[in-house]
Design an enzyme around this catalytic site. Sequence first.
Site, mmCIF file in Angstrom:
data_model
loop_
_atom_site.group_PDB
_atom_site.id
_atom_site.type_symbol
_atom_site.label_atom_id
_atom_site.label_comp_id
_atom_site.label_asym_id
_atom_site.label_seq_id
_atom_site.Cartn_x
_atom_site.Cartn_y
_atom_site.Cartn_z
ATOM 1 N N HIS A 8 -25.157 2.459 -4.754
ATOM 2 C CA HIS A 8 -24.577 2.901 -3.489
ATOM 3 C C HIS A 8 -23.074 3.126 -3.627
ATOM 4 O O HIS A 8 -22.303 2.178 -3.766
ATOM 5 C CB HIS A 8 -24.854 1.831 -2.423
ATOM 6 N N GLU A 35 -25.482 7.243 -5.913
ATOM 7 C CA GLU A 35 -25.316 7.865 -4.599
ATOM 8 C C GLU A 35 -23.835 8.094 -4.377
ATOM 9 O O GLU A 35 -23.013 7.214 -4.662
ATOM 10 C CB GLU A 35 -25.882 6.942 -3.517
ATOM 11 N N ASP A 37 -20.838 10.319 -1.670
ATOM 12 C CA ASP A 37 -20.598 11.006 -0.404
ATOM 13 C C ASP A 37 -19.561 12.099 -0.641
ATOM 14 O O ASP A 37 -18.654 11.924 -1.464
ATOM 15 C CB ASP A 37 -20.045 10.024 0.632
ATOM 16 N N HIS A 50 -16.278 8.555 1.137
ATOM 17 C CA HIS A 50 -17.197 8.263 2.235
ATOM 18 C C HIS A 50 -16.638 8.615 3.610
ATOM 19 O O HIS A 50 -17.219 9.416 4.347
ATOM 20 C CB HIS A 50 -17.600 6.785 2.221
ATOM 21 N N GLU A 118 -24.639 12.714 -0.570
ATOM 22 C CA GLU A 118 -24.656 12.697 0.891
ATOM 23 C C GLU A 118 -23.575 13.615 1.438
ATOM 24 O O GLU A 118 -22.387 13.422 1.187
ATOM 25 C CB GLU A 118 -24.454 11.288 1.449
#
Length: 289
Positions: A8, A35, A37, A50, A118
């Site tokens: 993450h 993962e 962003d 993020h 993301e």
Amino acid sequence: MDTLFFAHRGSSHKYSENTRAAYLQAIDEGADGIECDVHLSKDGLVVCHHDPTVDRTSDSTGLVAEYTLAELKAMDFTGVVPSVLPAGYGAENEQLLSLDELFELIEAHGKSVGLAIEIKHPSPYGHLLEKTVLQVLAAHGFDPQTGTAGSRGQISVTLMSFEPNSLRYLARTVNTSLLCQLMTEIHPERVQQLIDSGDLVRAGVYEVLYRSVAEGIELINAGGAGIIGCGVAWTRANEHLVRRWLEQGLKARVWTIDRPADAQFLVGLGVGELTSNRPAELRKELEQG
């Protein structure tokens, strides 16, 4: 184990989130996937970060979209998890990466890895964010039908968003099996509270999160996303719905799983992908349990 473990924002329990060090730690620990962003910088480059602002994660303030990539790189993003950076993990001013640089970092290590991107909304650039992400992916050999990328097809790309309109836009060119609808529970009063307080940036983010549930369920049921990306609390509260989707052949990637008890529950439910701040430790705890 058949379960896949995604790091993450990188292995963000050891090094600050979405930094070179966190990504490299994830690769070195053997995470199945990373993962990240993404936002667009002022000069139109896809940046791995993020929040819509740099306030929480750096020694500066302001919107990511108001800084060029060079200006962002001049900031210190290592303070979220203060730690000494090992040799080879980059200096303090080398921690923020563009998406292009993240691909290069993965390529340099030569390992097969999943990359879950993301796409953050609301974005002041609208769907230019998706368009630019797809351009970066194309430059790294992305196949929009299979999700493979990299010089040897060793990177497996999936695209995620809380914003259903983002996935609808991506579905014009990307196989829906590669699209992940993110969902979490937000009460509408929280959005109004942020508006009333004048925090319009966070209010915009929370409005997207609030819409993600009803619109996300509709999108998934209509076949617009092949991956369910719900939070663990939402999954527990809506176990019957997640079970039904899994029985229909959809995949699930649940976040953010740091406790073995949550991981055991999800594996028992049939969830095949877990996103964790501590993927290596979680895998070991499950294997030993």
